[in-house]
Design an enzyme around this catalytic site. Sequence first.
Site, PDB file in Angstrom:
ATOM      1  N   CYS A  56      46.383   7.311  31.120  1.00  0.00           N
ATOM      2  CA  CYS A  56      46.450   8.298  32.194  1.00  0.00           C
ATOM      3  C   CYS A  56      45.698   7.781  33.423  1.00  0.00           C
ATOM      4  CB  CYS A  56      45.847   9.611  31.710  1.00  0.00           C
ATOM      5  SG  CYS A  56      45.764  10.871  32.990  1.00  0.00           S
ATOM      6  N   GLU A  85      11.469  40.055  58.266  1.00  0.00           N
ATOM      7  CA  GLU A  85      11.568  40.311  56.818  1.00  0.00           C
ATOM      8  C   GLU A  85      12.964  39.954  56.351  1.00  0.00           C
ATOM      9  OE1 GLU A  85      11.101  44.523  56.906  1.00  0.00           O
ATOM     10  OE2 GLU A  85       9.112  44.314  57.795  1.00  0.00           O
ATOM     11  N   TYR A  98       9.654  48.605  53.335  1.00  0.00           N
ATOM     12  CA  TYR A  98       9.715  47.985  54.649  1.00  0.00           C
ATOM     13  C   TYR A  98       9.555  48.952  55.817  1.00  0.00           C
ATOM     14  CZ  TYR A  98      14.647  49.172  53.791  1.00  0.00           C
ATOM     15  OH  TYR A  98      15.806  49.814  53.463  1.00  0.00           O
ATOM     16  N   LYS A 135      22.505  38.474  60.547  1.00  0.00           N
ATOM     17  CA  LYS A 135      23.178  38.235  59.273  1.00  0.00           C
ATOM     18  C   LYS A 135      23.339  36.748  58.981  1.00  0.00           C
ATOM     19  CE  LYS A 135      24.588  42.192  57.482  1.00  0.00           C
ATOM     20  NZ  LYS A 135      25.924  42.451  57.297  1.00  0.00           N
ATOM     21  N   CYS A 179      44.406  16.257  28.371  1.00  0.00           N
ATOM     22  CA  CYS A 179      45.493  15.287  28.335  1.00  0.00           C
ATOM     23  C   CYS A 179      45.168  14.324  27.195  1.00  0.00           C
ATOM     24  CB  CYS A 179      45.521  14.542  29.666  1.00  0.00           C
ATOM     25  SG  CYS A 179      46.359  12.957  29.597  1.00  0.00           S
ATOM     26  N   CYS A 219      50.681  16.303  30.745  1.00  0.00           N
ATOM     27  CA  CYS A 219      49.692  15.957  31.773  1.00  0.00           C
ATOM     28  C   CYS A 219      50.391  15.771  33.117  1.00  0.00           C
ATOM     29  CB  CYS A 219      48.974  14.668  31.370  1.00  0.00           C
ATOM     30  SG  CYS A 219      47.934  14.017  32.686  1.00  0.00           S
ATOM     31  N   LYS A 267      16.446  40.545  54.758  1.00  0.00           N
ATOM     32  CA  LYS A 267      17.234  41.772  54.617  1.00  0.00           C
ATOM     33  C   LYS A 267      17.739  41.814  53.180  1.00  0.00           C
ATOM     34  CE  LYS A 267      20.779  44.560  56.813  1.00  0.00           C
ATOM     35  NZ  LYS A 267      21.617  44.928  55.690  1.00  0.00           N
ATOM     36  N   TYR A 327      34.663  44.115  55.639  1.00  0.00           N
ATOM     37  CA  TYR A 327      34.333  45.469  56.057  1.00  0.00           C
ATOM     38  C   TYR A 327      33.657  45.441  57.438  1.00  0.00           C
ATOM     39  CZ  TYR A 327      32.108  50.075  55.993  1.00  0.00           C
ATOM     40  OH  TYR A 327      31.693  51.339  56.314  1.00  0.00           O
ATOM     41  N   ARG A 340      19.526  57.108  50.749  1.00  0.00           N
ATOM     42  CA  ARG A 340      19.770  57.326  52.162  1.00  0.00           C
ATOM     43  C   ARG A 340      20.937  58.283  52.373  1.00  0.00           C
ATOM     44  NH1 ARG A 340      21.714  52.808  56.437  1.00  0.00           N
ATOM     45  NH2 ARG A 340      23.467  52.757  55.029  1.00  0.00           N
ATOM     46  N   ASP A 359      19.478  42.920  49.823  1.00  0.00           N
ATOM     47  CA  ASP A 359      20.793  43.491  49.590  1.00  0.00           C
ATOM     48  C   ASP A 359      20.700  44.455  48.415  1.00  0.00           C
ATOM     49  OD1 ASP A 359      23.325  43.787  50.306  1.00  0.00           O
ATOM     50  OD2 ASP A 359      24.036  41.836  49.600  1.00  0.00           O
ATOM     51  N   CYS A 390      50.096  11.737  33.908  1.00  0.00           N
ATOM     52  CA  CYS A 390      50.734  10.677  33.113  1.00  0.00           C
ATOM     53  C   CYS A 390      51.809  11.204  32.172  1.00  0.00           C
ATOM     54  CB  CYS A 390      49.683   9.903  32.325  1.00  0.00           C
ATOM     55  SG  CYS A 390      48.987  10.868  30.964  1.00  0.00           S
TER      56      CYS A 390
END
Length: 673
Positions: A433, A114, A226, A315, A427, A409, A116, A36, A137, A118, A412
């Site tokens: 094997c 600080e 914050y 970031k 297997c 398998c 960030k 994005y 917001r 999420d 083998c």
Amino acid sequence: MDLFVAEEVDALRAEIEEHNYRYYVLDDPNVPDAHYDRLMTRLRELEAEHPELQSPDSPTQRVGGKAAKGFSQVAHEVPMLSLDNAFSEEDMQGFNRRVQDWLNSSGEIEFACEPKLDGIAVSLLYVDGVLVRGATRGDGTTGEDITANVRTIPSIPLRLRGRGYPAELEVRGEIYMPKDGFNALNEKAAGAGEKTFVNPRNAAAGSLRQLDASMTAQRPLQMCCYAVGAVKGGELPSTHSDILDRLHSWGLRINAESKVVQGLDGCLAYYQQLLEKREDLAYDIDGIVFKVNDIAFQKRLGFVSRAPRWAIAHKFPAQEEMTVLQDVEFQVGRTGVLTPVARLQPVFVGGVTVSNATLHNADEIERLQARVGDTVIVRRAGDVIPQVVRVVLEKRPADAREIVFPSACPVCQSDVERLPGEAVTRCTGGLVCGAQRKELIKHFASRKAMDIDGLGDKLVEQMVDEGMIADLADLFHLQLDAVADMDRMGPKSAENLLAAIEKSKQTTLPRFLFALGIREVGEATALSLARHFIDIHALFDADDNALQEVEDIGPIVAGHICHFMQQAANLASIDALIDAGVQWPAIEPAGEQPLSGQTVVLTGKLELFSRSEAKQRLQNLGAKVAGSVSANTDWVVAGLGAGSKLKKATELAIEVLDEQQFAERLAQLEGQS
Ligand code: IVH
């Protein structure tokens, strides 16, 4: 040419709007944030280069999503803006330079740093110290009224503490869901067959936007402050960090990692520190926010359209990226487990280029509904192996191919089996094997097993591929010339390797048993086996019952050991190792101890010791501590709330001690031993 640009701009806008809708309205994004971000960056670039293409309805002209229906709207008196991003040190240099230039200063600027977080940005309005409104917001100008929801979050004070707060104080911060709460919530949802959340941020968003606040109350949400918004009837300190401290003194949560640093170097050092700490934090962060600490400077710097000039978000490398699942291969492990491995179109994620990711097992493939050709989201967090976390079903091509587990398998060609109740397919070839043989030899040579210094994975693979070793004991008959001829080897390194192999012959019985790679026999079990049987031949002869007498060995592990010991090839392999000179010092049988031969059962809640301490002290005295009462039990220790075991002991007329009596007996016996 411009026609192409106009088309690209249109396409970008349409795609971004679609992502905005999924992210903000549905709380269900289907592309990683990094994808994005790139679309937005590209659109901004094009709009800057071609001002004629700018348009007021472009996604670049707004800050966030639209307010969801169902909540009443709140107009933000002071807009809730966004932050510009920095993705590199150069971007950070640019930011620092712009700040210095604007302030006409060549000195070091003081920055508040600080993490960030999420989560979801919210605004809390306190009037005379009382929480009167909580809002999201939204698009930065208008948000949603989520007062009822925020009131359910324990870390948000309904009334401020202390004194001296402004009559009207708007506090801003992030509501987020800590990682452990998120995992628990998803496990619960998965258990109930409900849809799980993609990540903690979506879980927080979904939880906050519940129309029924009692649902929000059940979600493990946290708030961290914050910033401040509108402030009336009172003064705040003159630096950002002091404002945060003040908020803290009024009972609001602020981030414990916050710090003040000097200049760009201070910022870069802080970024590095937090990047290293990222995995250990209790919550997800996607970068660092740096803010000019001096509020007078902030005022001088002001804003450019959607973001302040005085702050930036540096970031971290994205932990999720989108790529294409090109193929699936099946790897065979030491115990024959077939692990589906996704071969991916290489993608830069979590700081490295990833081209393989695990798909775990058939159930996981089913859960993801993954097919070859699908666009998938890969996650690489910390040092964990990359995982495919989601399939973008909307992008599935018409010729996507189902993933089929092989019936033989891939190494083998032996049959594979998936036992009822097991998640894995195996297997059945055992050491026939080649893959299992390689993995067994790697394990045999590893540090906690025979500890053969210098025998790395690549060497083992080459040795098996070139037929130099077929069985473990062949390791001890390697010829110097043959080893010296191997890739990246020479006479000196070959000599060193043979010396290390020779040295490994002097081992211990627990190491040797662990090195054999018996299913579910880890270091601790190997140690218990060695202590119990003392002589390896006694272990060969042990049946299921005898094995279950060993500390911590239950029916499943006992079954694996019996099965291993019943294979003539395994016994021959052990003999060959001993013939080759592998040896260990004899284990001294423990002498007669005060409780040798006695079986004790602990039941109920003990208050004077922990369960494990009581058990350990009994074992040190030679007792066997059993889980259930039977005719073989010699005595029972009954703590608080003892139930059925106490009843059974009484019925069988077995001696029962309360905790006090038990403590006295222990003290007496320990004095004697
Ligand atoms: S300050 C005017 N500080 O990042 C500056 N934002 O991209 C306002 N965020 O909407 C934001 N942690 O959701 C700030 N310590 C922090 C933050 C933070 C997370 C989020 C917030 C904001 C977004 C901006």
